[in-house]
Design a protein around this motif. Structure first.
Motif, mmCIF file in Angstrom:
data_model
loop_
_atom_site.group_PDB
_atom_site.id
_atom_site.type_symbol
_atom_site.label_atom_id
_atom_site.label_comp_id
_atom_site.label_asym_id
_atom_site.label_seq_id
_atom_site.Cartn_x
_atom_site.Cartn_y
_atom_site.Cartn_z
ATOM 1 N N PRO A 26 117.777 12.053 -69.706
ATOM 2 C CA PRO A 26 117.385 11.754 -68.426
ATOM 3 C C PRO A 26 118.217 11.078 -67.627
ATOM 4 O O PRO A 26 119.211 10.566 -67.904
ATOM 5 N N GLU A 27 118.043 11.192 -66.286
ATOM 6 C CA GLU A 27 119.178 10.398 -65.246
ATOM 7 C C GLU A 27 119.251 9.095 -65.596
ATOM 8 O O GLU A 27 120.431 8.656 -65.320
ATOM 9 N N GLU A 28 118.180 8.231 -65.948
ATOM 10 C CA GLU A 28 118.157 6.832 -66.349
ATOM 11 C C GLU A 28 119.501 6.671 -67.297
ATOM 12 O O GLU A 28 120.221 5.628 -66.991
ATOM 13 N N LEU A 29 119.534 7.429 -68.378
ATOM 14 C CA LEU A 29 120.327 7.353 -69.421
ATOM 15 C C LEU A 29 121.566 7.846 -69.007
ATOM 16 O O LEU A 29 122.857 7.109 -69.654
ATOM 17 N N ARG A 30 121.717 8.736 -68.305
ATOM 18 C CA ARG A 30 122.947 9.324 -67.691
ATOM 19 C C ARG A 30 123.824 7.959 -67.057
ATOM 20 O O ARG A 30 124.827 7.779 -67.062
ATOM 21 N N GLN A 31 122.958 7.479 -66.203
ATOM 22 C CA GLN A 31 123.486 6.150 -65.545
ATOM 23 C C GLN A 31 123.914 5.333 -66.354
ATOM 24 O O GLN A 31 124.860 4.604 -66.188
ATOM 25 N N GLN A 32 123.159 4.818 -67.386
ATOM 26 C CA GLN A 32 123.648 3.866 -68.171
ATOM 27 C C GLN A 32 124.772 4.173 -69.268
ATOM 28 O O GLN A 32 125.510 3.387 -69.553
ATOM 29 N N ALA A 33 124.777 5.500 -69.396
ATOM 30 C CA ALA A 33 125.903 5.779 -70.434
ATOM 31 C C ALA A 33 127.254 5.881 -69.438
ATOM 32 O O ALA A 33 128.498 5.434 -70.113
ATOM 33 N N TYR A 34 127.332 5.964 -68.190
ATOM 34 C CA TYR A 34 128.352 5.878 -67.307
ATOM 35 C C TYR A 34 128.753 4.471 -67.288
ATOM 36 O O TYR A 34 129.969 4.019 -67.393
ATOM 37 N N LEU A 35 127.790 3.496 -67.120
ATOM 38 C CA LEU A 35 128.125 2.117 -66.756
ATOM 39 C C LEU A 35 128.537 1.381 -68.005
ATOM 40 O O LEU A 35 129.485 0.631 -67.963
ATOM 41 N N LEU A 36 128.022 1.644 -69.281
ATOM 42 C CA LEU A 36 128.292 1.191 -70.452
ATOM 43 C C LEU A 36 129.530 1.823 -71.170
ATOM 44 O O LEU A 36 129.997 1.461 -72.208
ATOM 45 N N ARG A 37 129.830 2.964 -70.332
ATOM 46 C CA ARG A 37 131.187 3.649 -70.820
ATOM 47 C C ARG A 37 130.988 4.074 -72.319
ATOM 48 O O ARG A 37 131.974 4.383 -73.376
ATOM 49 N N LEU A 38 129.778 4.933 -72.521
ATOM 50 C CA LEU A 38 129.450 5.460 -73.698
ATOM 51 C C LEU A 38 130.232 6.654 -73.973
ATOM 52 O O LEU A 38 130.403 7.591 -72.911
ATOM 53 N N HIS A 39 130.693 6.918 -75.235
ATOM 54 C CA HIS A 39 131.309 8.334 -75.488
ATOM 55 C C HIS A 39 129.988 9.367 -75.818
ATOM 56 O O HIS A 39 130.502 10.495 -75.608
ATOM 57 N N GLU A 40 129.018 8.738 -76.206
ATOM 58 C CA GLU A 40 127.847 9.833 -76.602
ATOM 59 C C GLU A 40 126.605 9.375 -75.931
ATOM 60 O O GLU A 40 126.666 7.834 -76.337
ATOM 61 N N ALA A 41 125.636 10.066 -75.656
ATOM 62 C CA ALA A 41 124.511 9.316 -75.455
ATOM 63 C C ALA A 41 123.614 10.615 -75.795
ATOM 64 O O ALA A 41 123.512 11.648 -75.233
ATOM 65 N N HIS A 42 122.481 10.312 -76.643
ATOM 66 C CA HIS A 42 121.481 11.274 -77.148
ATOM 67 C C HIS A 42 119.993 10.555 -76.947
ATOM 68 O O HIS A 42 119.830 9.437 -77.075
ATOM 69 N N TRP A 43 119.128 11.470 -76.630
ATOM 70 C CA TRP A 43 117.716 11.294 -76.313
ATOM 71 C C TRP A 43 116.595 12.424 -76.749
ATOM 72 O O TRP A 43 117.139 13.351 -76.337
ATOM 73 N N HIS A 44 115.651 11.976 -77.294
ATOM 74 C CA HIS A 44 114.878 13.086 -77.879
ATOM 75 C C HIS A 44 113.323 12.545 -77.416
ATOM 76 O O HIS A 44 113.198 11.628 -77.465
ATOM 77 N N GLU A 45 112.554 13.430 -77.081
ATOM 78 C CA GLU A 45 111.085 13.255 -76.996
ATOM 79 C C GLU A 45 110.373 13.876 -78.154
ATOM 80 O O GLU A 45 110.332 15.193 -78.133
ATOM 81 N N VAL A 46 109.606 13.106 -78.640
ATOM 82 C CA VAL A 46 108.838 13.801 -79.953
ATOM 83 C C VAL A 46 107.272 13.982 -79.255
ATOM 84 O O VAL A 46 106.781 12.706 -79.187
ATOM 85 N N LEU A 47 106.723 15.030 -79.353
ATOM 86 C CA LEU A 47 105.521 15.185 -78.788
ATOM 87 C C LEU A 47 104.436 15.584 -79.773
ATOM 88 O O LEU A 47 104.823 16.579 -80.541
ATOM 89 N N LYS A 48 103.456 15.103 -79.861
ATOM 90 C CA LYS A 48 102.220 15.929 -80.420
ATOM 91 C C LYS A 48 101.478 16.568 -79.393
ATOM 92 O O LYS A 48 101.973 16.633 -78.200
ATOM 93 N N GLY A 49 100.469 17.568 -80.143
ATOM 94 C CA GLY A 49 99.816 18.320 -78.892
ATOM 95 C C GLY A 49 98.649 19.042 -79.443
ATOM 96 O O GLY A 49 97.960 18.579 -80.367
ATOM 97 N N PRO A 50 98.423 20.014 -79.156
ATOM 98 C CA PRO A 50 99.488 21.292 -78.535
ATOM 99 C C PRO A 50 99.375 21.304 -77.195
ATOM 100 O O PRO A 50 100.507 21.825 -76.639
ATOM 101 N N GLY A 51 98.424 20.444 -76.371
ATOM 102 C CA GLY A 51 98.357 20.915 -75.044
ATOM 103 C C GLY A 51 99.407 20.584 -74.061
ATOM 104 O O GLY A 51 99.940 20.982 -73.432
ATOM 105 N N VAL A 52 100.005 19.224 -74.338
ATOM 106 C CA VAL A 52 101.116 18.630 -73.501
ATOM 107 C C VAL A 52 102.390 19.556 -73.847
ATOM 108 O O VAL A 52 103.218 19.845 -72.640
ATOM 109 N N PRO A 53 102.872 19.593 -75.159
ATOM 110 C CA PRO A 53 104.025 20.543 -75.233
ATOM 111 C C PRO A 53 103.820 21.933 -74.368
ATOM 112 O O PRO A 53 104.717 22.389 -73.801
ATOM 113 N N ALA A 54 102.691 22.529 -74.497
ATOM 114 C CA ALA A 54 102.596 23.870 -74.128
ATOM 115 C C ALA A 54 102.812 23.644 -72.482
ATOM 116 O O ALA A 54 103.259 24.697 -71.866
#
Length: 401
Positions: free
Chosen positions: A233-261
């Motif tokens: 997400p853009e919000e994490l990219r901004q914080q990765a820059y401000l915190l000078r992170l070497h790596e930043a990872h984010w996952h969304e874990v979805l149940k469904g099936p409607g929303v993922p589809a």
């Protein structure tokens, strides 16, 4: 003797699920006068009487009505759900009245500062959590190097919250491989697959792999996930820059099936940026899909994050954060109310901001556990290679049964 009245906060749509939750929280915190507004006088007065607040009929599409409603307010919290369809005109009318604005929908308007007041926009729950949690974990560290986290949930998504979710998808980078590193954010594949996994078996495999990456104690991952998306997400990219992170990872874990589809279809045919009607139609479809997925199930939201860094004395540590709650609208209501509190107290600079960057790191967790029963928000700190030590734990009081 203090003769100055308490600041007034006007809440547009203050009788909807999120607006009413935010109103109750602000009333419980004290120190403010509240004005509940909306098109229904009966609904506004019903909530107002419960809270000892005022009420007013207001039409968010009418600038004169908005100006009248905003008069005397320090801040207007907009939970009306109409902001995007009006393309920033609600925000413009409130700011023109000399009042701060907090919007629970990204209104698609300009991010260019206009005047001396503050405007803060909600850009969806996943992105907001992804941008807030690294800041929460980084408090007091000398430096940070790597952040990894995931968010998952199940529950009905209100249409206006769905708008922010879909707008956030435009700003998030879907990642098939490395999400963020020394070379900067990667981009998604040209075929539009976006790095998502929709087959249940593959999703379970990725969940197991993700669980192995998480330090102990790790929370239980949502069972029977239908899709796991690796995004930035853009919000994490901004914080990765401000915190000078070497790596930043984010996952969304979805149940469904409607929303993922639905999100699969949306990723392949996203409406143009100026096509507000198509986006609103997509938001309504996402809301209906979430209702079908959640039917007969208990709603929940789970977030987990891990940050590697150095303490001021040079000790390498890994900090982790866990947030679990069962009241989805209440969680968004807390985010709305504490943002409104920060803005009204003058803690947010003038200009236009996203909510993830303005939430106070530790205080937000305190508000969540204080105002949402059956909720947990806690952090742990583990010296690298050493035993763990609890640094903060604030599970709320739990209802019997």
């Amino acid at each position: 003797m203090n003769t100055h009245p308490a600041p007034m906060i006007g809440i547009l749509g203050g009788y909807g699920n999120v607006g009413a939750a935010a109103a109750r929280i602000l009333a419980a915190e004290g120190g403010y006068r509240l004005r509940i507004g909306g098109r229904s006088a009966a609904a506004a007065w019903r909530i107002a009487r419960q809270l000892g607040a005022g009420a007013a009929v207001v039409d968010a599409s009418d600038s004169q009505s908005l100006t009248h409603f905003s008069r005397g307010c320090a801040t207007v919290l907009d939970c009306s759900g109409t902001a995007f369809s009006l393309r920033g005109r609600v925000r413009a009318s409130v700011l023109a009245a000399g009042v701060h604005y907090v919007g629970m929908t990204d209104d698609g308007g300009s991010r260019t500062p206009a005047g001396p007041r503050s405007a803060v926009l909600f850009t969806g729950l996943s992105g907001t959590l992804a941008g807030w949690v690294p800041r929460w974990l980084a408090e007091g560290l000398d430096s940070a190097t790597r952040f990894s986290g995931w968010w998952g949930g199940l529950g009905a998504i209100p249409p206006h919250t769905a708008v922010s979710c879909l707008l956030g998808k435009r700003l998030a980078v879907d990642l098939p491989e490395e999400p963020y590193g020394a070379g900067g954010p990667a981009t998604g594949p040209a075929d539009g697959t976006g790095g998502r996994t929709t087959a249940p078996d593959a999703a379970d495999d990725e969940l197991r792999a993700l669980a192995e990456e998480l330090p102990s104690p790790a929370p239980p991952l949502p069972p029977h996930a239908v899709a796991v998306r690796r995004v930035l997400p853009e919000e994490l990219r901004q914080q990765a820059y401000l915190l000078r992170l070497h790596e930043a990872h984010w996952h969304e874990v979805l149940k469904g099936p409607g929303v993922p589809a639905f999100l699969d279809r949306f990723a392949l045919g996203r409406p143009a940026a100026g096509d507000g009607g198509a986006l609103m139609a997509a938001a309504r479809e996402l809301a209906r899909a979430s209702l079908r997925d959640a039917a007969g199930s208990s709603p929940y939201q789970v977030m987990y994050g891990s940050l590697d860094g150095l303490t001021p004395d040079g000790t390498p540590v890994r900090r982790t954060a866990l947030l679990h709650c069962t009241d989805v609208s209440g969680l968004v209501g807390v985010i709305a109310s504490i943002t409104t509190d920060e803005v009204t107290r003058g803690r947010v600079p003038s200009g236009v901001h996203v909510m993830a960057a303005t939430l106070p790191p530790g205080d937000t967790a305190d508000w969540i556990t204080r105002h949402l029963p059956r909720t947990t928000a806690r952090t742990t700190e583990v010296p690298t290679g050493g035993p763990g030590m609890m640094t903060s734990a604030s599970p709320s009081a739990r209802r019997p049964g």
